[in-house]
Design a protein around this motif. Structure first.
Motif, PDB file in Angstrom:
ATOM      1  N   SER A  93       0.815  -1.222   0.000  1.00 54.88           N
ATOM      2  CA  SER A  93       0.000   0.000   0.000  1.00 54.88           C
ATOM      3  C   SER A  93       0.845   1.268   0.000  1.00 54.88           C
ATOM      4  O   SER A  93       0.455   2.276  -0.592  1.00 54.88           O
ATOM      5  N   HIS A 139      -8.980   0.689  -8.304  1.00 50.93           N
ATOM      6  CA  HIS A 139      -9.750   0.534  -7.064  1.00 50.93           C
ATOM      7  C   HIS A 139      -9.074   1.295  -5.923  1.00 50.93           C
ATOM      8  O   HIS A 139      -9.726   1.994  -5.143  1.00 50.93           O
ATOM      9  N   TRP A 140      -7.738   1.186  -5.845  1.00 49.90           N
ATOM     10  CA  TRP A 140      -6.995   1.849  -4.778  1.00 49.90           C
ATOM     11  C   TRP A 140      -7.060   3.366  -4.930  1.00 49.90           C
ATOM     12  O   TRP A 140      -7.236   4.092  -3.944  1.00 49.90           O
ATOM     13  N   ARG A 142      -9.410   5.142  -6.303  1.00 50.39           N
ATOM     14  CA  ARG A 142     -10.742   5.596  -5.885  1.00 50.39           C
ATOM     15  C   ARG A 142     -10.866   5.604  -4.363  1.00 50.39           C
ATOM     16  O   ARG A 142     -11.543   6.460  -3.788  1.00 50.39           O
ATOM     17  N   SER A 143     -10.183   4.668  -3.697  1.00 50.32           N
ATOM     18  CA  SER A 143     -10.295   4.557  -2.240  1.00 50.32           C
ATOM     19  C   SER A 143      -9.524   5.646  -1.514  1.00 50.32           C
ATOM     20  O   SER A 143     -10.005   6.208  -0.526  1.00 50.32           O
ATOM     21  N   VAL A 144      -8.307   5.942  -1.994  1.00 51.47           N
ATOM     22  CA  VAL A 144      -7.432   6.851  -1.249  1.00 51.47           C
ATOM     23  C   VAL A 144      -7.492   8.282  -1.766  1.00 51.47           C
ATOM     24  O   VAL A 144      -7.086   9.213  -1.072  1.00 51.47           O
ATOM     25  N   VAL A 217      -4.856  -5.801  -2.063  1.00 45.60           N
ATOM     26  CA  VAL A 217      -5.836  -4.800  -2.475  1.00 45.60           C
ATOM     27  C   VAL A 217      -6.555  -5.194  -3.752  1.00 45.60           C
ATOM     28  O   VAL A 217      -7.540  -4.583  -4.125  1.00 45.60           O
TER      29      VAL A 217
END
Length: 223
Positions: A93, A139-140, A142-144, A217
């Motif tokens: 991450s 996806h990551w 959009r998340s962070v 992730v």
């Protein structure tokens, strides 16, 4: 100083740009060496141009690898070296995904670059890394949020081989002067911070050696 016939002062011969660049990099290497924190200069492919002793010390424990040594290509090291997680804590991450994001941006800008295309082929040949790049990365992001993609100012965890540091954090500082920028280079310094001790069980670097073989992730259904 010599004079030409007729009393005109001769002008210095222009130094070829390559020689100017070489002289600048030699002096910049001396400056880099005076910095106590790990510092590296690389080009748009992440091919390493300069490092200092502190950088070499940080990665001195990693084993040999034919294409992914930290002093050769830093992106390849982060993505493909099996020992990357022994130095770059929370490798997935904190290091791998941000680097993949920057790599994706570089591919958009320099899509015909042979080195970048070879890295892209290597990613495609690794099923887990390919799933991370094509599915996990969007996806990551959009998340962070987009701010998490920026290297400069980010605080990221490290395992330092010097026990005085051990498990610690570094703040990434981008400090690229205009002359380096004009050469197409970027400088990144890892400013070590006071060691942080976690409240939970301590995982030694040896215990995370192969932790990068799975990127959690990536949603299982998409992997």
């Amino acid at each position: 100083m010599e004079y030409q016939a007729g009393g005109q002062r001769s002008r210095p011969r222009p130094v070829p740009e390559s020689l100017r660049a070489q002289a600048y990099l030699q002096d910049y290497a001396a400056l880099l060496e005076a910095v106590p924190f790990p510092s590296v200069v690389f080009d748009h492919r992440w091919d390493v141009v300069l490092t200092n002793d502190a950088f070499e010390t940080l990665f001195r424990g990693v084993g040999p690898h034919p294409t992914a040594m930290p002093g050769d290509n830093f992106l390849r090291f982060v993505l493909f070296h099996p020992d990357a997680g022994t130095v770059l804590a929370e490798h997935e991450s904190s290091w791998c995904l941000p680097m993949l994001a920057h790599f994706a941006a570089a591919v958009e800008r320099h899509g015909q670059d042979g080195v970048l295309r070879s890295i892209l082929r290597d990613i495609a040949q690794d099923p887990i890394m390919d799933a991370a790049y094509r599915h996990g990365l969007p996806h990551w992001i959009r998340s962070v949020g987009p701010d998490a993609l920026e290297h400069d100012g980010a605080v990221r965890p490290l395992w330092h081989p010097d026990p005085r540091w051990g498990r610690t954090d570094c703040r990434i500082v981008g400090e690229t002067p205009k002359t380096l920028q004009d050469m197409g280079y970027t400088r990144m310094t890892l400013v070590l911070r006071d060691a942080r001790r976690s409240a939970g069980p301590v995982r030694t670097a040896a215990r995370v050696r192969r932790a990068t073989s799975h990127l959690s992730v990536v949603p299982a259904a998409e992997a």
